[in-house]
Every structure is written in structure tokens, then in C-alpha cells.
Scaffold this motif. Sequence first.
Motif, PDB file in Angstrom:
ATOM      1  N   VAL A  32       0.858  -1.030  -0.021  1.00 54.52           N
ATOM      2  CA  VAL A  32      -0.023   0.014  -0.103  1.00 54.52           C
ATOM      3  C   VAL A  32       0.842   1.342  -0.097  1.00 54.52           C
ATOM      4  N   VAL A  45      -6.373   4.186   4.285  1.00 53.81           N
ATOM      5  CA  VAL A  45      -6.485   2.822   3.723  1.00 53.81           C
ATOM      6  C   VAL A  45      -6.811   1.877   4.985  1.00 53.81           C
ATOM      7  N   SER A  48      -4.708   0.331  -4.625  1.00 54.02           N
ATOM      8  CA  SER A  48      -5.223   0.940  -3.774  1.00 54.02           C
ATOM      9  C   SER A  48      -4.662   2.202  -2.955  1.00 54.02           C
TER      10      SER A  48
END
Length: 584
Positions: A71, A123, A241
Motif C-alpha cells: 500500500v 486505507v 489501492s
Amino acid sequence: MTTEDKKSKVKLRSAEWFGTQDKNGFMYRSWMKNQGIPDHEFQGKPIIGICNTWSELTPCNAHFRKLAEHVKKGILEAGGWPVEFPVFSSGESNLRPTAMLTRNLASMDVEESIRGNPVDAVVLLVGCDKTTPALLMGAASVDVPAIVVTGGPMLNGKLNGKNIGSGTAVWQLHEQVKAGEIKMHDFLAAEAGHSRSAGTCNTMGTASTMACMAESLGTSLPHNAAIPAVDARRYVLAHLSGMRIVDMVWEDLRLSKVLTKEAFENAIRVNAAIGGSTNAVIHLKAIAGRMGVDLELEDWTRIGRGTPTVVDLLPSGRFLMEEFYYAGGLPGVIRRLGEANLLPNPAALTVNGKSLWENCNDAPIYDDEVIRPLDKPLIEDGGICILRGNLAPRGAVLKPSAATPELMKHRGRAVVFENFDDYKARIGDPDLDVDASCILVMKNCGPKGYPGMAEVGNMGLPPKILATGVKDMVRISDARMSGTAYGTVVLHVAPEARAGGPLAVVQEGDFIELDCAAGRLHLDVSEEELQRRLDAWAAAQTVDPADATGYRSLYVKHVLQADEGCDFDFLRGCRGSAVPRHSH
């Protein structure tokens, strides 16, 4: 509008900490710089929080440190700066008495961590089933841009060369031991192949269900729900993402723009199509309550009922999450629904900026056995059945795709257990007065009663009944059950027994009528007799000393009933992301 135009219109939340040339700005930047962060990272870049439920005590989430690194790579590539922070991890596999007791606690941790810290977006790293609703609840209460990254399901379990499903296999094998069909040695030998990789349960349990709910709500990128935990594509999705959340900051794409009533209606329909867990009813209600969305039990009847279950997955069907992903995953299911005009709101917005239907309208489906055509469903009507009646004035639920069709309309004599300990003490008694037509009733396992509403509603059958070859009986309680479980099980009876619901006064030998088609759950006693029993029950109540102190005291005083999502009464509603006043 260009990206630069978007940037010019957005005031970064983190600038309240790092964007001032004064004493406060000096201190905030200086303290962060002790981690080796160069000055230019504070100059107009979105600060992205990575809300991590990693814990070695939550085995489903134990691989999240690596997931977070991917991420971070995506955030850096897109021009943001990542900051990882831990929150309470409610892991159902180890946490006693149940992770549901601390779901709300975890959501409070998430909410206050986001609101009180210099982050522009988050996130949400989720996996084991309560972490998904907890993080969405907390983030919804703050209403910042947020994107869900799930840890993914574990690989197929293996036993004697065949696939077995995590969770579901435990219930099956244990019943076989009690019935004398297998030896205890064989039962214990299954452990080695039951959970053989990182990830959540590989069945359509609550973890996989909530991953599907997150995706169908639009809070994750497509395919997030089903990619196996150890598949390299899981890390690619984490990277993408991370990139996407940075753009969401510039687009001001907050959760309130995604978590709309239309999104919840889509999720309800998808839950029926996947044969999802009954726990989704509670969790979606709780998430909706944080967003101020009016979601009622009747919505599950209005939208879910009549929807065919097309995903052939344990515990309702045959396959596991690996096959589901290889067959096309959730986008394939949504495509099936959309092509049949069964997607309530195809235009609902998702976090990638596209509509749910745009994401899925040409999704490939590789295996019609796993993701079945609508004219060849696993179950013709897989929508969660909402029951009401004098035994459940505020509702109860049943999962048709996991039930025995012949038992969905049934009248039987109640065999009553006052609590879970009473059930454990008496269920194996060869003198227990029970036959296959009886209905097993368990009390005091609801939100206040257990407390925490543990997953004990799928009571194992009496060994004397199993020995006759019977595999299912009607069971009723105010508890929950694992999404990996199966059977004709009535759950979430509200009000619960501990709160003075009619379930509290069911007596041995009473007759109960269940009629799923009519949505009816009825105790065959007169109104006068029922009220007499309830009055006597109320007069006999005492305070449990264990409910008087600590977090349990807060929980019991403030938890709402199952039909309201079991959130705390003081947590409902969106409190927003206004920056708290500083103390320097």
C-alpha cells in the motif's frame, strides 16, 4: 478538470498540523522528522493513514505488515506520504468471549485515531470478520476519503486429498465424531490441513461475506473480496489501492458519497446472491447508522427475498474462495445480477470514481459451476429471511441457503436451554427429552446476555439424534452464528432474553411455529400467559456483578439490540472530520 485544478480546490486536512510557519508547525514537523522524513514531504502532499489491524493474535490478519508495504508503495508513487498506525484487532478465532464484544471498541479506536491525527485519507486494512465493519464504522463516523483493502481468503484446506472449508469443516467433523462416524484421531488429524496459508476463512463465512459487502458497497477496488491472501495479485491490488486513495483526496471522494442508501441496497441483493452470512445484517445496519442512512430489517425482505443464490460455495454449496476468484469473483456475480436487472442501483458510485455497473458490466465469468447462471441457481430464493411474531417482536433472521427446505415451515416442541453453559451441560445427556421434531431453544446469548452475542446459535444436535442419521433440527436463539456454519437456525431474536424479550420466558414443552415464507415466528401461548410470564421474569431480575465495571459495563449499558446493529447508542451518526483544537 485537471489534477492541478482539483488540487487547487482542496485544502488538505494535514495542513492544520504541518502547513503553518509558527511554533505549532515547527513542533509537529520536527517530531515527525525524527523518523528521517525530509522537509519536502510536508509541502502540499496528502498524508495517507494506513489503518492496520495486524496482530499475531488475529491469525487471519497476521500477514498485514507485508500488505501495508505494498500500500505504501502505491501511495508514494501517486505523490502522497504514507503513515501506518495500529488499531485494536478484533480477531474472532482467538478473542474471548467473542470479537463482537469489541467490534464497537475497535470502531472507537479507528474513529478517534483518524480524527485526532494529521491524515487526509485512510486505507483500511481489514480481514477477520469484525475488523471490516469496525473500520468502516469508525471511518464513516469521521467521513474522510477511505478505501478498503482486505487481506484475502486462505488457500483451500486439504484432508485426505480433498478440499475442506475452514470453519465449516470443524462443524461437520465434530458432528461426525459425536455421531460415531469418525474417530477423535481423525478429527484432530484434520487440523494440519484445515488452515494452511495466511488469510481469512476460505468459505463464505462472515469474513468473506463482509469482504464482498465492502466491494458491493463500493468501498474497495473490484476483485478485492476474493483474491487469495497469498496470491501476488493481492499485493498488486494493495499497491493500486494506495495509488487510488491519493486521487480520492484531490477529488474529495469521502465515504458519505459512496455509503448511500443505494449502495446498501446493492449490498443486500449481493448478499443473497453469494449466500452470505447472517452477520451481514447486523454489520450493515451498524455501518449505515454511522452514516445516517436509514436501513431497516424490512429492506432485507424488500430487496433480498426472491434473489437466487448463484455462488456455489461452502457452507451453502460445494466450492471455496479460491475457485470463486478463479471463476470471476464478485464482479462476475454483479454482472449476473445486472444483466437480469436485479442490481437495484447500478449507478451507485464506487471509490475508483466509476459506478458499480461500469466496474462489472463486462466482467468475465470463467466457471458456470461456481458462479451459476440465474436459471440454474444453487437456491432459488437465497435472501435472508426476516421473521417476526410474538417470539421476536423486533425481528429474527434465518439463512435459507444454509437451511433444510423441509424445516423452513415447522411446528415443534421446545427443548429449552437457559444459557450456553446449560446447553453444554445437557445436550449430550442420553436422557434428554428430545426427538427430531423438537426445536432447540437457547436463551441469554444476545448482545447483553453473553455479553457480546457470541457465535453459538448453531447449536450442535444431541448425539442421540445424530446417531439416528438426522443432520438438522430447527434451532432458535438470540445469539449469532458463524458465517461458516449451516442448518435451519433462527438467530438474532430481538429483543434478546437478557433485555426482557419473550425468548426469556419460553418454557420446556411450549410449542413454536416457524414459517419462513410468511416471515413468522410464533410461541403458542396466549397473550395473557405470555404477559404473566414476562411480569414474573422482570420481578426476579438481579444485577450481574460482572456487568458493573470495566468495558463490559459500558457495553451492557449502551449496546443496542440486533435489529439496530448492536452499535453503542452514543456512536450512531457521523461526527465529521473537524480538526480537534491543539494543545501547544
